[in-house]
Scaffold this active site. Structure first.
Site, PDB file in Angstrom:
ATOM      1  CG  ASP A   1      20.016  35.216  25.629  1.00 37.91           C
ATOM      2  OD1 ASP A   1      19.429  34.469  26.411  1.00 37.91           O
ATOM      3  OD2 ASP A   1      21.480  35.079  25.529  1.00 37.91           O
TER       4      ASP A   1
ATOM      5  CG  ASP B   1      13.049  31.939  20.121  1.00 45.26           C
ATOM      6  OD1 ASP B   1      14.615  31.982  20.571  1.00 45.26           O
ATOM      7  OD2 ASP B   1      12.916  33.037  19.542  1.00 45.26           O
TER       8      ASP B   1
ATOM      9  CB  ALA C   1      17.130  46.489  37.207  1.00 47.33           C
ATOM     10  CD  GLU C   2      19.255  40.178  36.215  1.00 49.96           C
ATOM     11  OE1 GLU C   2      19.867  39.944  35.139  1.00 49.96           O
ATOM     12  OE2 GLU C   2      19.591  39.540  37.282  1.00 49.96           O
TER      13      GLU C   2
ATOM     14  CG  ASN D   1      16.250  33.615  29.875  1.00 47.14           C
ATOM     15  OD1 ASN D   1      16.995  33.281  31.074  1.00 47.14           O
ATOM     16  ND2 ASN D   1      17.256  34.297  29.188  1.00 47.14           N
TER      17      ASN D   1
ATOM     18  CB  SER E   1      20.451  36.819  43.537  1.00 48.30           C
ATOM     19  OG  SER E   1      20.483  37.219  42.317  1.00 48.30           O
ATOM     20  CG  ASN E   2      17.029  36.938  38.991  1.00 47.52           C
ATOM     21  OD1 ASN E   2      16.481  37.981  38.859  1.00 47.52           O
ATOM     22  ND2 ASN E   2      18.503  37.034  38.558  1.00 47.52           N
TER      23      ASN E   2
ATOM     24  CG  HIS F   1      20.081  38.380  28.542  1.00 43.16           C
ATOM     25  ND1 HIS F   1      20.941  37.224  28.363  1.00 43.16           N
ATOM     26  CD2 HIS F   1      20.936  39.411  27.852  1.00 43.16           C
ATOM     27  CE1 HIS F   1      22.070  37.547  27.736  1.00 43.16           C
ATOM     28  NE2 HIS F   1      22.042  38.855  27.254  1.00 43.16           N
TER      29      HIS F   1
HETATM   30  C1  GAR Z   1      21.615  36.774  36.363  1.00 42.51           C
HETATM   31  O1  GAR Z   1      21.969  38.066  36.144  1.00 42.51           O
HETATM   32  C2  GAR Z   1      20.801  36.574  35.000  1.00 42.51           C
HETATM   33  O2  GAR Z   1      20.487  37.944  34.165  1.00 42.51           O
HETATM   34  C3  GAR Z   1      22.122  35.937  34.575  1.00 42.51           C
HETATM   35  O3  GAR Z   1      22.497  35.064  35.370  1.00 42.51           O
HETATM   36  C4  GAR Z   1      22.425  35.771  36.447  1.00 42.51           C
HETATM   37  C5  GAR Z   1      21.924  34.580  37.657  1.00 42.51           C
HETATM   38  O4  GAR Z   1      22.117  35.369  38.757  1.00 42.51           O
HETATM   39  N1  GAR Z   1      21.633  35.096  33.129  1.00 42.51           N
HETATM   40  C6  GAR Z   1      22.271  34.972  31.979  1.00 42.51           C
HETATM   41  O5  GAR Z   1      23.211  35.615  31.890  1.00 42.51           O
HETATM   42  C7  GAR Z   1      21.618  34.080  31.186  1.00 42.51           C
HETATM   43  N2  GAR Z   1      22.231  34.260  29.797  1.00 42.51           N
HETATM   44  P1  GAR Z   1      21.255  34.529  39.978  1.00 42.51           P
HETATM   45  O6  GAR Z   1      21.696  33.171  40.167  1.00 42.51           O
HETATM   46  O7  GAR Z   1      21.670  35.308  41.122  1.00 42.51           O
HETATM   47  O8  GAR Z   1      19.729  34.835  39.854  1.00 42.51           O
END
Ligand code: GAR
Length: 192
Positions: free
Chosen positions: A149, A145, A177-178, A111, A15-16, A113
């Site tokens: 995280d 890095d 929000a992401e 990244n 989704s991101n 998070h």
């Molecule tokens: C997101 O919420 C991202 O922040 C998280 O995985 C999800 C991926 O969603 N990432 C972590 O937890 C990394 N440690 P998506 O596949 O729908 O973008």
């Protein structure tokens, strides 16, 4: 206007990546997604990339739980270089990144998070937030890095935790929000 060339790495539904692609389509982000790579052969993110006609690769990493085999990481570097990627965008990529990729794209790997780092690094950050009982959590975009995280924070967005939230409802609100934060941060890099 110059477009930044990005390569997206993800393990999940994507989704991101979808939000980044939508921001590009809508003219909010001057970028081109040159390649999408997943460690999960049937991940939704690969299907989304294929639907958009974007070069995609499945690079399964099976020997270890969280890190990549050295030969897989070398292949990742090769594919990203061949696609002439400037920035590597981790979008739900559940593997630790090691020296070959960190060195090849030094200071150019981002990244997202799902917490307000340094709070709740690692897996299921939204569950950690619920268990800790915090009233506010959120999401963070940071440089990557060698730590888990731990890289320098670029931007964060707060998200309220409501009474009665479940892990699913809280993660869904963090994802909203992401989906605005990540394209905004990338647009900032494109404008530099
Ligand atoms: C997101 O919420 C991202 O922040 C998280 O995985 C999800 C991926 O969603 N990432 C972590 O937890 C990394 N440690 P998506 O596949 O729908 O973008």
């Amino acid at each position: 206007m110059r477009k930044i060339r990005i390569g997206v790495l993800g393990s999940g539904k994507g989704s991101n990546f979808g939000a980044i692609a939508a921001a590009i389509d809508e003219g909010r982000l001057a970028a081109e997604v040159c390649v999408v790579i997943s460690d999960v052969a049937d991940a939704g993110i690969l299907k989304l990339a294929q639907d958009r006609g974007i070069l995609s690769h499945a690079l399964p990493a099976s020997r270890f739980r969280t890190k990549l085999e050295p030969e897989v990481e070398a292949e990742l570097v090769r594919i990203l270089r061949e696609a002439q990627v400037e920035f590597v965008v981790l979008a739900g990529y559940m593997r630790m990144i090691k020296e070959p990729l960190l060195e090849a794209f030094s200071e150019r790997i981002l990244n997202i998070h799902p917490s307000l780092l340094p709070q709740f690094p690692g897996l299921h950050a939204w569950k950690q937030a619920l268990e800790a009982g915090v009233p506010v959590t959120g999401c963070t975009v940071h440089w990557v890095d060698a730590g888990m995280d731990t890289g320098r924070i670029i931007a964060q967005r707060e998200v309220a935790v409501f009474p009665g939230d479940t892990p699913e409802s809280l993660h869904a609100r963090i994802q909203v929000a992401e989906h605005t934060l990540y394209p905004e941060v990338l647009a900032g890099l494109a404008a530099e």
